[in-house]
Design a protein around this motif. Structure first.
Motif, PDB file in Angstrom:
ATOM      1  N   ALA A   9       0.858  -1.385  -0.248  1.00  0.00           N
ATOM      2  CA  ALA A   9      -0.179   0.013   0.053  1.00  0.00           C
ATOM      3  C   ALA A   9       0.819   1.336  -0.224  1.00  0.00           C
ATOM      4  CB  ALA A   9      -0.400  -0.254   1.131  1.00  0.00           C
ATOM      5  N   VAL A  86      -2.451  -0.927  -3.627  1.00  0.00           N
ATOM      6  CA  VAL A  86      -3.196   0.023  -2.876  1.00  0.00           C
ATOM      7  C   VAL A  86      -2.641   1.143  -3.105  1.00  0.00           C
ATOM      8  CG1 VAL A  86      -3.910   0.311  -0.777  1.00  0.00           C
ATOM      9  CG2 VAL A  86      -3.765  -2.358  -1.035  1.00  0.00           C
ATOM     10  N   VAL A  88      -3.573   4.734  -1.681  1.00  0.00           N
ATOM     11  CA  VAL A  88      -4.001   6.295  -0.973  1.00  0.00           C
ATOM     12  C   VAL A  88      -3.933   7.827  -0.828  1.00  0.00           C
ATOM     13  CG1 VAL A  88      -5.198   7.071   1.069  1.00  0.00           C
ATOM     14  CG2 VAL A  88      -4.628   4.293   0.985  1.00  0.00           C
ATOM     15  N   ALA A 134      -7.037  -1.429  -5.748  1.00  0.00           N
ATOM     16  CA  ALA A 134      -7.789  -0.350  -4.994  1.00  0.00           C
ATOM     17  C   ALA A 134      -7.219   0.970  -4.881  1.00  0.00           C
ATOM     18  CB  ALA A 134      -8.334  -0.753  -3.979  1.00  0.00           C
ATOM     19  N   VAL A 136      -8.299   4.692  -2.733  1.00  0.00           N
ATOM     20  CA  VAL A 136      -9.149   5.673  -2.081  1.00  0.00           C
ATOM     21  C   VAL A 136      -8.397   6.935  -2.689  1.00  0.00           C
ATOM     22  CG1 VAL A 136      -9.689   5.979   0.188  1.00  0.00           C
ATOM     23  CG2 VAL A 136     -10.044   3.416  -0.705  1.00  0.00           C
ATOM     24  N   VAL A 229     -10.474  -1.146   1.095  1.00  0.00           N
ATOM     25  CA  VAL A 229      -9.456  -1.957  -0.064  1.00  0.00           C
ATOM     26  C   VAL A 229      -9.412  -3.739  -0.155  1.00  0.00           C
ATOM     27  CG1 VAL A 229      -8.212   0.095  -0.112  1.00  0.00           C
ATOM     28  CG2 VAL A 229      -7.635  -1.118   1.371  1.00  0.00           C
ATOM     29  N   THR A 237     -17.572  -0.322  -5.719  1.00  0.00           N
ATOM     30  CA  THR A 237     -16.458   0.805  -6.649  1.00  0.00           C
ATOM     31  C   THR A 237     -17.400   2.608  -7.336  1.00  0.00           C
ATOM     32  OG1 THR A 237     -14.068   1.353  -8.481  1.00  0.00           O
ATOM     33  CG2 THR A 237     -16.443  -0.051  -9.165  1.00  0.00           C
TER      34      THR A 237
END
Length: 251
Positions: A9, A86, A88, A134, A136, A229, A237
């Motif tokens: 991530a 991931v 973010v 994923a 975010v 995630v 989504t």
């Protein structure tokens, strides 16, 4: 907990506040965390705490307002961890103030650090997120405040991120990439400064939160992001998730 065991991530603005809370929560789920930001000491503090808890993290210096630094950062994360699963996007310079007060320079910093940086970071990570990635992105409920006075420029840059989030979700869904946004309220250093600077406004604001409290950066925001995630949220989504104790009404 190990729902993110083996995943990598990348979290921007992870040296403090919401970004730090998200980094802690992702690491607690087993993710290897690339802790990204501009201040080396803060990044190392986050990594030290993650390691103390038994997790794995490494700091990466990056000013998200500089395209070349984003590209270099992503390359360094890949060189060390071998993957990015991931992403973010949390880092943001906040252009608070009334329309006649906020300078062009301050507003453009909000653009550069917000929607432009978010788009650049998503583009840079896109090839490595394909398959089961994923994203975010952090936005704000400022755009749906009952009184937008003093929040227009901030809301504008955050709404731009929401638009990019929805577009990425639609365009990249076939690539196996999920993209969502969160609109959090949490007692970050920025929130603490706002409370200190505007105590009466803050007190009135907190009374409008149905759950009666401001969120905790890790327990309330970070853990929610960790769920978003994970595979359990695999059919979600293109959404904006208000992590604000029920305060905002998105309609």
């Amino acid at each position: 907990m190990s729902r993110l065991q083996g995943k990598v991530a990348l979290v921007t603005g992870a040296g403090q506040g919401v970004g730090q809370g998200i980094a802690y929560a992702l690491a607690a789920e087993g993710a290897h965390v690339a802790v990204v930001g501009r201040t080396a000491g803060k990044l190392e503090d986050t990594c030290t705490e993650i390691r103390r808890r038994g997790g794995d993290a490494l700091p990466f210096m990056c000013d998200v307002m500089v395209k070349e630094e984003i590209e270099r950062c992503v390359a360094q994360v890949l060189a060390h961890f071998g993957a990015i699963n991931v992403l973010v996007n949390n880092a943001q310079v906040v252009p608070l103030g009334r329309l006649l007060e906020v300078t062009d320079e301050a507003f453009m910093q909000g653009i550069d650090s917000g929607p432009l940086a978010t788009m650049r970071m998503m583009r840079a990570c896109y090839p490595y997120l394909r398959g089961d990635g994923a994203v975010v992105n952090c936005v704000s409920s400022a755009a749906v405040r009952w009184d937008a006075s003093g929040y227009g420029p901030y809301a504008a840059v955050k709404e731009a991120i929401r638009a990019l989030t929805r577009a990425a979700a639609c365009e990249w869904g076939s690539d196996g990439i999920r993209v969502n946004a969160i609109a959090p309220h949490a007692m970050s250093p920025g929130m603490a400064e706002w409370v200190a600077a505007r105590p009466e406004e803050a007190a009135a604001f907190f009374k409008t939160i149905p759950l009666g409290r401001v969120g905790d950066c890790e327990k309330d925001i970070g853990r929610a992001v960790a769920h978003l995630v994970c595979a359990e949220a695999g059919y979600l989504t293109g959404a904006t998730i208000p992590l604000d104790g029920g305060q905002a009404y998105w309609g």
